[in-house]
Each structure stands twice: as structure tokens, then as C-alpha cells.
Design a protein around this motif. Sequence first.
Motif, mmCIF file in Angstrom:
data_model
loop_
_atom_site.group_PDB
_atom_site.id
_atom_site.type_symbol
_atom_site.label_atom_id
_atom_site.label_comp_id
_atom_site.label_asym_id
_atom_site.label_seq_id
_atom_site.Cartn_x
_atom_site.Cartn_y
_atom_site.Cartn_z
ATOM 1 N N ILE B 97 -10.116 -28.149 21.316
ATOM 2 C CA ILE B 97 -9.965 -26.928 20.530
ATOM 3 C C ILE B 97 -9.910 -25.761 21.488
ATOM 4 O O ILE B 97 -10.731 -25.658 22.397
ATOM 5 C CB ILE B 97 -11.155 -26.729 19.571
ATOM 6 C CG1 ILE B 97 -11.252 -27.900 18.588
ATOM 7 C CG2 ILE B 97 -11.000 -25.437 18.804
ATOM 8 C CD1 ILE B 97 -12.329 -27.714 17.555
ATOM 9 N N GLU B 98 -8.921 -24.904 21.298
ATOM 10 C CA GLU B 98 -8.845 -23.706 22.132
ATOM 11 C C GLU B 98 -10.044 -22.823 21.856
ATOM 12 O O GLU B 98 -10.541 -22.759 20.727
ATOM 13 C CB GLU B 98 -7.583 -22.933 21.783
ATOM 14 C CG GLU B 98 -6.353 -23.618 22.315
ATOM 15 C CD GLU B 98 -5.346 -22.597 22.810
ATOM 16 O OE1 GLU B 98 -5.780 -21.492 23.207
ATOM 17 O OE2 GLU B 98 -4.160 -22.912 22.771
ATOM 18 N N ALA B 99 -10.490 -22.114 22.894
ATOM 19 C CA ALA B 99 -11.664 -21.254 22.757
ATOM 20 C C ALA B 99 -11.458 -20.254 21.620
ATOM 21 O O ALA B 99 -12.351 -20.029 20.801
ATOM 22 C CB ALA B 99 -11.934 -20.516 24.056
ATOM 23 N N LEU B 100 -10.253 -19.668 21.537
ATOM 24 C CA LEU B 100 -9.975 -18.674 20.500
ATOM 25 C C LEU B 100 -10.133 -19.279 19.104
ATOM 26 O O LEU B 100 -10.758 -18.681 18.220
ATOM 27 C CB LEU B 100 -8.553 -18.127 20.688
ATOM 28 C CG LEU B 100 -8.098 -17.132 19.638
ATOM 29 C CD1 LEU B 100 -8.953 -15.876 19.677
ATOM 30 C CD2 LEU B 100 -6.622 -16.767 19.853
ATOM 31 N N VAL B 101 -9.588 -20.483 18.918
ATOM 32 C CA VAL B 101 -9.679 -21.147 17.616
ATOM 33 C C VAL B 101 -11.136 -21.456 17.286
ATOM 34 O O VAL B 101 -11.605 -21.235 16.166
ATOM 35 C CB VAL B 101 -8.833 -22.442 17.608
ATOM 36 C CG1 VAL B 101 -8.986 -23.168 16.275
ATOM 37 C CG2 VAL B 101 -7.374 -22.116 17.875
ATOM 38 N N ALA B 102 -11.861 -21.946 18.303
ATOM 39 C CA ALA B 102 -13.271 -22.274 18.104
ATOM 40 C C ALA B 102 -14.057 -21.034 17.691
ATOM 41 O O ALA B 102 -14.891 -21.078 16.772
ATOM 42 C CB ALA B 102 -13.868 -22.869 19.363
ATOM 43 N N LEU B 103 -13.757 -19.914 18.346
ATOM 44 C CA LEU B 103 -14.455 -18.664 18.025
ATOM 45 C C LEU B 103 -14.185 -18.261 16.575
ATOM 46 O O LEU B 103 -15.096 -17.910 15.834
ATOM 47 C CB LEU B 103 -13.990 -17.543 18.973
ATOM 48 C CG LEU B 103 -14.562 -16.153 18.688
ATOM 49 C CD1 LEU B 103 -16.074 -16.131 18.890
ATOM 50 C CD2 LEU B 103 -13.901 -15.095 19.569
ATOM 51 N N ILE B 178 -17.544 -18.216 25.615
ATOM 52 C CA ILE B 178 -16.637 -19.364 25.728
ATOM 53 C C ILE B 178 -15.262 -18.904 26.224
ATOM 54 O O ILE B 178 -14.235 -19.503 25.914
ATOM 55 C CB ILE B 178 -16.528 -20.145 24.392
ATOM 56 C CG1 ILE B 178 -16.177 -19.203 23.229
ATOM 57 C CG2 ILE B 178 -17.823 -20.880 24.084
ATOM 58 C CD1 ILE B 178 -15.911 -19.944 21.912
ATOM 59 N N SER B 179 -15.259 -17.804 27.007
ATOM 60 C CA SER B 179 -14.064 -17.323 27.716
ATOM 61 C C SER B 179 -12.908 -16.892 26.831
ATOM 62 O O SER B 179 -11.755 -17.058 27.203
ATOM 63 C CB SER B 179 -13.518 -18.381 28.689
ATOM 64 O OG SER B 179 -14.547 -19.022 29.335
ATOM 65 N N VAL B 180 -13.205 -16.353 25.639
ATOM 66 C CA VAL B 180 -12.118 -15.756 24.856
ATOM 67 C C VAL B 180 -11.889 -14.360 25.409
ATOM 68 O O VAL B 180 -12.830 -13.597 25.586
ATOM 69 C CB VAL B 180 -12.475 -15.691 23.361
ATOM 70 C CG1 VAL B 180 -11.392 -14.964 22.589
ATOM 71 C CG2 VAL B 180 -12.684 -17.088 22.814
ATOM 72 N N SER B 181 -10.632 -14.032 25.630
ATOM 73 C CA SER B 181 -10.332 -12.820 26.391
ATOM 74 C C SER B 181 -10.369 -11.557 25.527
ATOM 75 O O SER B 181 -9.424 -10.800 25.489
ATOM 76 C CB SER B 181 -8.958 -12.975 27.043
ATOM 77 O OG SER B 181 -8.768 -11.957 27.972
ATOM 78 N N GLU B 182 -11.479 -11.346 24.835
ATOM 79 C CA GLU B 182 -11.614 -10.089 24.073
ATOM 80 C C GLU B 182 -12.250 -9.045 25.000
ATOM 81 O O GLU B 182 -12.478 -9.310 26.183
ATOM 82 C CB GLU B 182 -12.367 -10.304 22.753
ATOM 83 C CG GLU B 182 -13.579 -11.203 22.792
ATOM 84 C CD GLU B 182 -14.685 -10.618 23.582
ATOM 85 O OE1 GLU B 182 -15.176 -9.561 23.137
ATOM 86 O OE2 GLU B 182 -15.059 -11.189 24.621
ATOM 87 N N ILE B 183 -12.588 -7.891 24.457
ATOM 88 C CA ILE B 183 -12.938 -6.765 25.337
ATOM 89 C C ILE B 183 -14.198 -7.021 26.170
ATOM 90 O O ILE B 183 -14.265 -6.667 27.351
ATOM 91 C CB ILE B 183 -13.054 -5.441 24.540
ATOM 92 C CG1 ILE B 183 -13.313 -4.261 25.487
ATOM 93 C CG2 ILE B 183 -14.115 -5.515 23.449
ATOM 94 C CD1 ILE B 183 -13.165 -2.898 24.842
ATOM 95 N N THR B 184 -15.195 -7.682 25.604
ATOM 96 C CA THR B 184 -16.420 -7.926 26.364
ATOM 97 C C THR B 184 -16.146 -8.865 27.547
ATOM 98 O O THR B 184 -16.608 -8.640 28.673
ATOM 99 C CB THR B 184 -17.508 -8.528 25.458
ATOM 100 O OG1 THR B 184 -17.712 -7.640 24.365
ATOM 101 C CG2 THR B 184 -18.821 -8.703 26.198
ATOM 102 N N ARG B 185 -15.363 -9.919 27.261
ATOM 103 C CA ARG B 185 -15.011 -10.864 28.318
ATOM 104 C C ARG B 185 -14.253 -10.152 29.450
ATOM 105 O O ARG B 185 -14.523 -10.351 30.625
ATOM 106 C CB ARG B 185 -14.142 -11.984 27.733
ATOM 107 C CG ARG B 185 -13.669 -13.004 28.745
ATOM 108 C CD ARG B 185 -14.813 -13.847 29.236
ATOM 109 N NE ARG B 185 -14.455 -14.658 30.397
ATOM 110 C CZ ARG B 185 -15.281 -15.530 30.967
ATOM 111 N NH1 ARG B 185 -16.508 -15.676 30.493
ATOM 112 N NH2 ARG B 185 -14.909 -16.227 32.011
#
Lengths: 254, 229
Positions: B97-103, B178-185
Motif C-alpha cells: 500500500i502506498e504511504a499516501l493511500v495508507a494515510l 510514514i513519509s507522505v510528502s505533505e507540509i510537515t514531512r
Amino acid sequence: MSSTAPLILADGITKRFGANQVLTRVSLDVSERDVVCVVGPSGSGKTTLLRCLALLEEPSEGRVVMQGVPISTPAPNKQVKAAGRAVRSDIGMVFQHFNLWPHMSVLQNLIEAPIRVKKMPRDEAVAIAEALLKKVDLSDKRDAYPARLSGGQQQRVAIARALAMSPKVLLFDEATSALDPELRREVLAVMRQLAREGMTMLVVTHEMGFARHVGTRTVFMDRGEIVEAAPGAAFFDAPQTERAKRFLQQFEDE
Amino acid sequence: MGNKRDLSMFKYQFRWDTVWGSFDFLMGGLQMTLVISAITLVLAMLGGLIIALLDMSRFRVLRWIGISIGEVVRNTPILVQLLWVYYVLPIVFGVRIEALVALIIGLALYQASFISEVYRSGIQSVPKGHREAAQVLGLTPFQSFNRIVLPQAIRMTLPPLASNFVQLIKFSSLGAVISVSEITRRGMELSATNFRPLETFTFIAVVYFFICWPLAMAIRFWERRLQAR
């Protein structure tokens, strides 16, 4: 279905909520153009009787009969259920707390049921609604929302909403109890006018003046039973039972 | 006042230019944050509806399932749930599962369990008398729900749903783990290269605040107006 059958009849209704018996074998018939007033102390079962007749409660024993046809019984079969549905809009009800729908304007409150239930064309429903608003003297509130109206105005709208379905009988459940005295008068005036026009009414009320002067019959209930019933003013002038006398004494100061 | 620690604070040389230099990089992360929050809100609204329907079902098994989901989700930490979805689901089902999907799955499930309660209280906020008036006038139970209960319930649930959106904006920062590239990451990545965590994370906190605060104030105003009706 003889023509002498009462318009609506409570036939030996007993109602229990769990172990609490609220009505005990109550029988009451209302004929066309009758204005029957039900009085009695609070907790005497008046409202429950009305709710049984409005098909909001199912009787534990006994039945509700409309023009000779049973419309509500304990554990009703298909036939009774269908009969109940068929006469649903012939029995109108006015509630103590008005129960207008707050998200709809006055006009929308009035045309909702005629359009959805009677499949009436919108123009016709609006025309009827406007005539009824004129009758209860609220034509200028046509597009107002209920929250903008006084209690008395809301109750008059609620009466107009019930009338919009042209019911054969109109039930009033303490329609003025939630109102200030000066607002009561405007609602009672509308009810009096309906009685004059020959509307069949069953009125649960604490307004002894209305029962005495407008009612064709007064029914006195206490502890889930009908204790006494007398035509019009007779109940007030010559109560027969001790309980009724005691009940009426509280109103002597008024 | 004036011990050594305070002085060291005053001597700090701010280097805000390190943040401005990566402004586009961080704003790209913010865009990601908002997209994740919006998608998740829509899914959580649907999921909440399903849980609410399960909760109110006539069938005991369905009710039991609905209630269990709600209780488990509400009583475990959101971060643990995210880690579980990201690391455990792939093991169980043998799919990556991609990190984005998991999130999105994790957040949506979490919010859905709260939104189901929002729906339930919205429906219960409509007085019984409104339905009885409809019933006496001859409306069918379906018409009564559709025309009388639902429009009022929706009006009551909109402010809490908007609050959920604000919560999602904040919770989506957990995606960083989990390394999703949102602003905090992206902030974490930036501070690892510019060695300026103070400027970087302060800027990010300010960005979150100026998005969430006006929304929260607007919702409060909105709720007060609803109550006044």
C-alpha cells in the motif's frame, strides 16, 4: 357503514405503557359537527386518548372506528392498517407545541402535505394555503419562517396546516397551554370560528370558558377513565360526581 | 531575568531566508495537506454514514459490527492506527500500500467513527413532534425522513463536519511519520538540509494556524447562528 355511525369512535380503549395503565376501557364517540371538549386533571389520560384517535398510539385493547370501519386495533391486521392509512389525512391534529417545521416557510408548511400526500398541483395547494392564511389572519406571514412568529401566530399556522388537508375531524391537544394569556385569545378565536362553521372537533383543553360556551359536549376524565359526560354547559352547571365537583372548584376563582 | 539561556536566545541569528528559499517546496506540501484532508473528509463522511447505518440496523450482527468498529477506532491512538494500516495490512493481504493511500484510509476510518456520532446526534436533534406532525398529515415514514428530518439534521451536522475538516488538516501531519510528502514531512526534510529547525517548524506552525484558526472561528460563528434560529 350506516349514516348514523359516529364520525370517529373510541371503542373501549385501554392503553398501557409497560406496567403503567393510562387508559381504562374508554369509549367516546364524536359525530359530525360535534365539538367535544375533554377536560380533567393532568395525567388523566386525555392526551393519550387523543393520540390513540390520531393513530399516533396503538391501543392495548379496544379499537378506533371511523364511520363504521376499524382503523386502529391492538396488533392490527393488513386490512385495519390499510384502513388507517386511507383515513390518515381525514384526522387532523393540532399539537400543544405547534410542531411547525422550522426549516420551511409558513407557506411551505401549509403546502407540503397537500402536494406530497394528495398529489395536489402546486398552484392549487398555494391557492388553498393563501385562503387559509387569510382565514387565520396571517396573510402577511406567508413567507416568514416559524421562528419569526409569536407562539399564537405559530399555533394559528399549525391550525391552517391541519385544515389544508380538509380533515373530517380536527383534534386539539391542549392547543393553548403553551401560550401566554393574551396569545391564547387569538387561537381560541380561530377555534371558535371553526366550531361556528361546523367543523367536527375533539378538544383536549384546560380552557373551561371554551368548553362551556363553544363545546356541544363536555367529557370529564380522571385517572384514565371517563367519569362524566354532559352536553355543553350542563357539566359546569350541574356536575354529577364528587370528582368532577372537586375538579371544577379549582376554576371558581377564574 | 537575564541568565545565560535567555541571552543565547537574543544572540540567535534568524535565517528566515532559508525558509523563503524553499517557499514553493513547502507550499507544494501544503497543497498536498489540503488535498489529503479534502479527500479524507469525503471518504469519512461516507464511512460515517455506513457506520451510522450499521449502528441503527435492525440486525444484531450488523449493529454489533458497527459498534465494534466505532469503539476500537475511538479508543486506540490515531498514530498507531496509521502505522497499523501502513505496515500490517500489506502483510495480511500481501499487497503493497502506498504511504499516501495508507494515510487516507487510516485517517478516513478514524474520522468516520466520529462522524457517525455526528450523524446520529443530528438525527436525534430533530424533535419527535416534527415527525408526528408529518405522520398525522399523512406523509409516509420515508417522506417524513426525507423532507422533515434530513434537512434539519444536515443543517445541524454541517458545522461539526467542518470542524472535522480542521481536525483532518492537523492530523494529516501524522503522514510525515510514514513519509507522505505533505507540509510537515517537507519541513522535516528541509530542516535536515538547512539545519534551521527553528525557522522551518515555526513557519509551518504559523501556516497551520492561519488556515485552521479562521476556519474554527467561522464554524463557531456558524454554530451560534444555527442555535439562534
